[in-house]
Design an enzyme around this catalytic site. Structure first.
Site, PDB file in Angstrom:
ATOM      1  N   HIS A 181      33.257  37.920  46.215  1.00  0.00           N
ATOM      2  CA  HIS A 181      33.749  39.283  46.331  1.00  0.00           C
ATOM      3  C   HIS A 181      35.270  39.213  46.321  1.00  0.00           C
ATOM      4  CE1 HIS A 181      29.657  40.009  48.257  1.00  0.00           C
ATOM      5  NE2 HIS A 181      29.652  40.570  47.069  1.00  0.00           N
ATOM      6  N   THR A 182      35.876  40.316  46.791  1.00  0.00           N
ATOM      7  CA  THR A 182      37.345  40.361  46.824  1.00  0.00           C
ATOM      8  C   THR A 182      37.913  39.137  47.536  1.00  0.00           C
ATOM      9  OG1 THR A 182      37.019  42.710  47.113  1.00  0.00           O
ATOM     10  CG2 THR A 182      39.265  41.886  47.302  1.00  0.00           C
ATOM     11  N   GLN A 183      38.824  38.444  46.889  1.00  0.00           N
ATOM     12  CA  GLN A 183      39.485  37.314  47.529  1.00  0.00           C
ATOM     13  C   GLN A 183      40.893  37.660  47.977  1.00  0.00           C
ATOM     14  OE1 GLN A 183      37.804  34.115  47.859  1.00  0.00           O
ATOM     15  NE2 GLN A 183      36.219  35.655  47.503  1.00  0.00           N
TER      16      GLN A 183
END
Lengths: 260, 303, 281
Positions: free
Chosen positions: C45-47
């Site tokens: 997911h968003t890093q």
């Protein structure tokens, strides 16, 4: 009532030999004796009104609101089975929210009605459900301006300049047709809606009622569905009562004589 | 059942399930479910500007049996009184408790009374429009306090919900309503004690002539902004019964309303017997208040 | 001892069955595509945030709260947008200031918009009920649930938020919540760079709830303005144009100021700074 005893009217989703769906027709009967509701489309807005029959003096006045909001810019009033109406409105709210979450903008009124009509129609197709016992008048403003629709138990919906449902619909329709709906202001339409509901109540005279009025207008409510403010509501009721007296002075006096 | 008399011609046709409309647009299964609420013993609710009170009459199935619980607490600010099928009420109140917990969990605020009652109304409506279930066979009086003040709602199996200043459900509740309709203008300014007294008087009006309220069969519940939903039962309820007794020892009824017969559970032998009794004594007038108006029909309220 | 874990052996195939290679070949490509091509990475997911907004500042004063956030949207070090509104009004009198990822800010904005609509259903025509229904403490609790929920799915909304408003009793309410679901209250709050640069300045004036009583509205506004100036001097991702909301407990009102400019700056010293960017001609 040729339907009775044929057996074709005992279950939803059944056609009679002459192509009718009696359960849908019976659902409409639930609407026909309910309190009158109406909607008016004006140049820049919508007015919704309903005659709320007061079944007990123990009810808290001005509560138990009947006209509901589907989205900020869409209002609904319905005649018929009230719990069915809430079901219908909840579905409308779900549709509006799902549209917004997908497209990041408020749902258009024709698009909303498309979805609601579809939903109501589905309740005429299966014997595991029954049709909605309501006529719902849905009004709202979108980018294309004001829209007014009425959805019936069959799932059919038409666009209207003005629509009425419930017991006093004939009276209401006759009065609505006399209005010039292409030029009327929303503020004036509020007063006319009040007058017509009061007039339509004559069909239901033995019961007390409360008038509920909402409006949507670019100018007056910034395009939001709102209950009309108290002062305007009072003004509208005063107008309705005065007009009622003028119109039906001969009628009401003869009524009194009959009562005596 | 009473309903059968009205529609004798269509009997067994349109009343088999909740998904069939009658030719006049009625749904008999839902109406019969409403009948079930009239079989239950009575419950009465009243609201003042500050308090909501529920009072209810408990029944025991047999002499040695316990009395059926009539009031269920949902949350600190919310509770219900039931009339009809108690198991259905437990299902609904369980659902209400979940809603109340969720409101606390998600918003850190108590569930508003209207949101609570509409949540079960919408749930009940589903059971009136699709097969594979039945309508709930219970009526509820939902009492609670939220940021907008004290509220009393009546819930019906049809999914109908209405807010009242005073309401009564269950067997012979028309007698209570008659009392409430006479007194409701006093409710807003009534004190906590007065409101409970009014409630008990209203409840007593539902009793058969030979029955009386006692600490075993009476439940009182109160809630206000500063007082958590409190239920008085058994020895705790005696204090309120004492108040009632000091107010008027004998019953305030010198008449029995015969207008309420279409509400009544005529097929309930006991109730029918009770009614016969009370009608018989209607003229004797052993109560201090003798001349009272006959109960108006609930649906027909011309002043 | 041999310290290489690959030489430690693994449970024998005869006892535990063969190793499920799919575990090592977990993919962030959707299942349909995976049939054609396997990814070397597990689901991601968003890093890190992409378009971002910098600090939000807030301080309590004797009769309410001042909260501010600038209008910049940065893409890395690129000053991409100068018109981002990061103070959201929720309900009648709650302000939510959001820093961090701007697309997540917009997601939160939509969630709060849905909440507002949902809230209005109940109130009907009762404006008072509407105002009483959704207070700042409720909004904050709701946001905390959302942030914690998302982080528990290992897919956080990459933001730090400050919620300013009034609680059920009408008292000032100021509380923080971030992408981890961490929530706390303090009379002075700042997110992002502001937590380093502005908090010490704010705490000089208001170190505890007791100090709140001494701070006037005018002083609080001036203090926030000074901090926004310091941030514009020192934080390279900040802008000299910002929004500021002033909440007053006594009349339960919110004043919303847009396009406030940082004033009285002195940049003469900048000439002397050497060693960064292109040589000055």
């Amino acid at each position: 009532m040729t339907s009775i005893g044929t057996g074709y009217d005992l279950s939803n989703s059944i056609f009679s030999p002459d192509g009718r769906n009696f359960q849908v027709e019976y659902a409409s009967k639930a609407v026909e004796n309910a309190g009158t509701s109406l909607g008016i489309r004006t140049k820049d807005g919508i007015v919704l009104a309903t005659e709320k029959i007061i079944t007990s003096k123990l009810l808290v006045p001005n509560k138990n609101k009947r006209i509901q909001t589907i989205d900020r810019h869409v209002g609904v009033v319905y005649s018929g089975l009230i719990p069915d109406g809430r079901h219908f409105v909840n579905r409308g709210r779900d549709e509006a929210e799902s549209f917004r979450s997908l497209y990041k903008e408020p749902i258009g009124i024709p698009g909303l009605l498309d979805r609601l009509g579809y939903y109501v129609q589905a309740y005429t197709c299966y014997n595991s459900v029954r049709p909605f016992g309501i006529n719902a008048i849905v009004g709202g403003i979108d980018d294309d301006g004001p829209h007014l629709y009425m959805v019936e138990p069959s799932g059919v919906y038409w666009g209207y300049y003005a629509a009425a449902a419930g017991k006093g619909r004939q009276t209401a329709k006759a009065e609505l047709e006399k209005l010039d709906l292409t030029t009327i202001s929303t503020r004036d339409a509020v007063k006319e809606a009040a007058r017509i509901i009061y007039l339509a109540h004559e069909d239901n005279k033995d019961k007390e009622f409360e008038l509920e009025l909402t409006w949507i207008s670019k100018e007056e409510t910034n395009g939001l569905h709102k209950f009309v403010p108290k002062d305007l509501l009072e003004e509208a009721i005063k107008y309705a009562e005065e007009e009622g007296d003028d119109d039906g002075s001969s009628d009401s006096s003869s009524d009194e004589e009959m009562d005596d | 059942m009473v309903c059968f008399n009205r529609v004798i011609t269509f009997r067994n046709n349109y009343d088999n399930d909740a998904t069939t409309f009658s030719p006049t647009g009625r749904i008999f299964q839902v109406e019969y479910a409403a009948e079930a609420t009239k079989q239950g013993s009575a419950a009465v609710g009243l609201v003042s500007k500050t308090h909501v009170v529920l009072v209810a009459l408990k029944r025991n199935a047999e002499e040695l049996g316990s009395y059926q619980k009539k009031v269920i607490m949902i949350d600190d600010h919310l509770g219900v009184a039931l009339a009809g099928l108690a198991p259905d009420a437990r299902v609904l109140s369980n659902y209400l408790r979940q809603q109340a917990m969720s409101s606390k969990m998600v918003f850190n605020r108590p569930l508003s009374v209207s949101r609570a009652v509409y949540s079960i109304a919408d749930k009940a409506q589903e059971n009136t429009q699709s097969a594979g279930g039945r309508p709930y066979g219970v009526g509820l009086l939902v009492a609670g306090v939220d940021v907008t003040g004290p509220h009393l709602y009546e819930f019906q199996p049809s999914g109908s919900v209405l807010e009242y200043v005073g309401a009564a459900i269950g067997a012979r509740s028309q007698a209570s309503r008659t009392f409430l309709e006479r007194k409701f203008e006093d409710f807003p300014n009534a004190t906590r004690e007065q409101l409970i007294e009014y409630g008990l008087i209203a409840l007593r009006d539902t009793l058969a002539q030979d029955k009386e309220l006692n600490s075993k069969n009476t439940t009182v519940a109160v809630v206000s902004k500063n007082e958590k939903f409190t239920i008085y039962d058994d020895e705790n309820v005696q204090q309120w019964l004492d108040k009632l007794d000091s107010l008027a020892n004998s019953r305030s009824r010198g008449r029995q309303d015969d207008d309420d017969d279409d509400d009544e559970d005529d097929d309930d032998d006991e109730a029918a017997a009770e009614q016969a009794e009370t009608t018989a004594t209607a003229t004797s007038g052993d109560a201090p208040t003798t001349t009272q108006d006959r109960a108006p029909d609930a649906m027909d309220l011309e002043e | 001892m041999n310290h290489n874990p690959f030489h430690w052996g693994r449970p024998s195939d005869s006892t535990y069955g063969p190793y499920n290679q799919q575990i090592a070949h977990a993919s962030n490509v959707n299942p349909m595509a995976r049939q054609q091509q396997q990814s070397d990475f597990p689901t991601m997911h968003t890093q890190r945030p992409m378009m971002t907004g910098t600090s939000v500042l807030a301080i309590k004063y004797q009769d309410g709260i001042v909260i501010a956030a600038d209008n910049m949207g940065s893409y890395g070090s690129l000053m991409k947008l100068d018109n981002v509104e990061r103070l959201l009004k929720v309900g009648q009198d709650t302000i939510v200031g959001i820093s961090g990822d701007l697309s997540d800010l917009q997601a939160i904005q939509r969630i709060l918009n849905d909440l507002e609509i949902d809230e209005s259903y109940d109130a009907g025509d009762d404006e008072d009920a509407l105002a009483a229904g959704l207070k700042a403490n409720h909004v904050h609790e709701y946001l905390t649930r959302i942030m914690y929920n998302r982080r528990s799915k290992m897919d956080p909304l990459w933001n730090a938020c400050i919620v300013a408003g009034f609680d059920d009793e009408g008292k000032s309410f100021l509380k923080y919540v971030d992408l981890l679901g961490v929530a706390f209250a303090s009379p002075t709050l700042a997110t992002g760079f502001g937590a380093h640069l502005a908090i010490p300045l704010l705490r000089q004036r208001v170190d505890s709830e007791a100090d709140v009583k001494k701070l006037t509205k005018a002083d609080a506004i001036q203090l926030i303005k000074d901090c926004m100036k310091v941030l514009f001097y020192r934080d390279a991702r900040s802008l000299d144009k910002y929004s500021m909301a002033v909440l007053s407990e006594s009349d339960q009102k919110v004043e919303f100021h847009k396009d406030v400019k940082v004033e009285d700056m002195k940049w003469a010293f900048a000439k002397g700074i050497k060693g960064y960017g292109m040589p000055q001609l």
